[in-house]
Scaffold this active site. Sequence first.
Site, PDB file in Angstrom:
ATOM      1  N   MET A   8      52.625 -45.040  65.898  1.00 52.50           N
ATOM      2  CA  MET A   8      54.062 -44.948  65.663  1.00 52.50           C
ATOM      3  C   MET A   8      54.797 -44.737  66.980  1.00 52.50           C
ATOM      4  SD  MET A   8      54.128 -42.764  62.101  1.00 52.50           S
ATOM      5  CE  MET A   8      55.787 -43.319  61.695  1.00 52.50           C
ATOM      6  N   ASP A  13      59.713 -50.992  63.524  1.00 51.95           N
ATOM      7  CA  ASP A  13      58.590 -51.849  63.123  1.00 51.95           C
ATOM      8  C   ASP A  13      57.367 -51.033  62.722  1.00 51.95           C
ATOM      9  OD1 ASP A  13      60.126 -54.147  63.736  1.00 51.95           O
ATOM     10  OD2 ASP A  13      59.582 -53.962  65.845  1.00 51.95           O
ATOM     11  N   MET A  33      51.455 -41.982  70.934  1.00 49.64           N
ATOM     12  CA  MET A  33      50.778 -41.781  72.207  1.00 49.64           C
ATOM     13  C   MET A  33      51.778 -41.289  73.246  1.00 49.64           C
ATOM     14  SD  MET A  33      48.286 -45.104  72.491  1.00 49.64           S
ATOM     15  CE  MET A  33      49.685 -46.219  72.613  1.00 49.64           C
ATOM     16  N   CYS A 102      48.873 -52.000  78.508  1.00 51.59           N
ATOM     17  CA  CYS A 102      49.050 -50.860  77.612  1.00 51.59           C
ATOM     18  C   CYS A 102      48.395 -51.130  76.261  1.00 51.59           C
ATOM     19  CB  CYS A 102      50.539 -50.566  77.438  1.00 51.59           C
ATOM     20  SG  CYS A 102      50.872 -49.043  76.516  1.00 51.59           S
ATOM     21  N   CYS A 200      58.724 -48.640  80.333  1.00 44.07           N
ATOM     22  CA  CYS A 200      59.014 -47.219  80.121  1.00 44.07           C
ATOM     23  C   CYS A 200      59.028 -46.431  81.421  1.00 44.07           C
ATOM     24  CB  CYS A 200      58.027 -46.608  79.135  1.00 44.07           C
ATOM     25  SG  CYS A 200      56.292 -46.668  79.654  1.00 44.07           S
TER      26      CYS A 200
END
Length: 361
Positions: A8, A13, A33, A102, A200
């Site tokens: 999540m 989505d 995560m 990732c 990020c």
Amino acid sequence: MKKALIAMSGGVDSSVAALLMQQKGYECVGATMKLFENEQAGVKREKTCCSLDDVEDARSVAYRLHMPYYVFNFTANFEKEVMDRFVCAYEKGWTPNPCIDCNRYLKFEKLYLRMQEMQMDTIVTGHYARVVYDEASGRYLLKKGLDNSKDQSYVLYNLTQEQLAHTQFPVGELSKHEVREIAEANGFINADKPDSQDICFVPDGDYAGFIERYTGKTSRTGAFLNTAGEPIGTHRGVIHYTIGQRKGLGISAPHPLYVCGICPEQNTVTLGGSQDLFSRRLTATDVNLISCDSLEKPVRVQAKIRYRHPEQPATAWCTPDGVLHVEFDEPQRAITCGQAVVLYDGETVVGGGRISSAEKS
């Protein structure tokens, strides 16, 4: 009852994916995560993922669905497998896609292993893609999401047969509009949340600035060269440039100039016209095949050289050294080392690899 670990992100989505798995009868556990300390003042939540807001959004949805919810700290793994690889690629004159790393090293390695340790049956993400078992070949196939405008199969080409056997992408059967409607109908806090757009760990989009801060090294200036190898100016350091770049060069010329080559060894950046950006062939390494065991013989495919790049007709084959060769029917613009080339047969992902070279013929 089968158990599913839901990755999540805090976005709509993955939240709808969790709901759909519950509706299929799975006992679900939500997990976010923790990858990067992304709490800088002034960073807008709609620009990137991995913020405290994202964690709270994911927690809110898990609570609404009466699911256990955990935050797993993978920051050290993320630094090693994603951030370090990102920096290393730019220093080589390449342009990486950190989302692919990732997915490969965090979602489908670390989190996948955590799913196994928790004795769960499947890992679930909110990617727009599909997993289909093919009876004829006995293989699990990765297929495009039905919403072609949101298809994310490109960033998942590294998935193995074992991983595909224990992975589900519930929203791959839906359109983005349908996903938001489901979220709205179920009162999810993130039903209208925009998709994250930026990397990020580089929320301001200044990749070179991030690399200099991360490494503590200042970029070395060097020579801009024309296609004849003649100096025509001074660049700010190779990490500031990518193939096909036009803006920010600081060079006056009677016609538009583009970055056509980057050579860290010589600390040079080659500039040329738009016609100098086209290549017909590429090679790729670190290859993963999904729909077949090998590509010893040339096969016809549709090949994609960037996430937003339309697929193009090509012929592909692998040599005994494991290198993937792709020859396009028509020359392609700005094939970039470090990006992925992903091969398709219709809606099915054949496989892919990391681009290591491009040739004009």
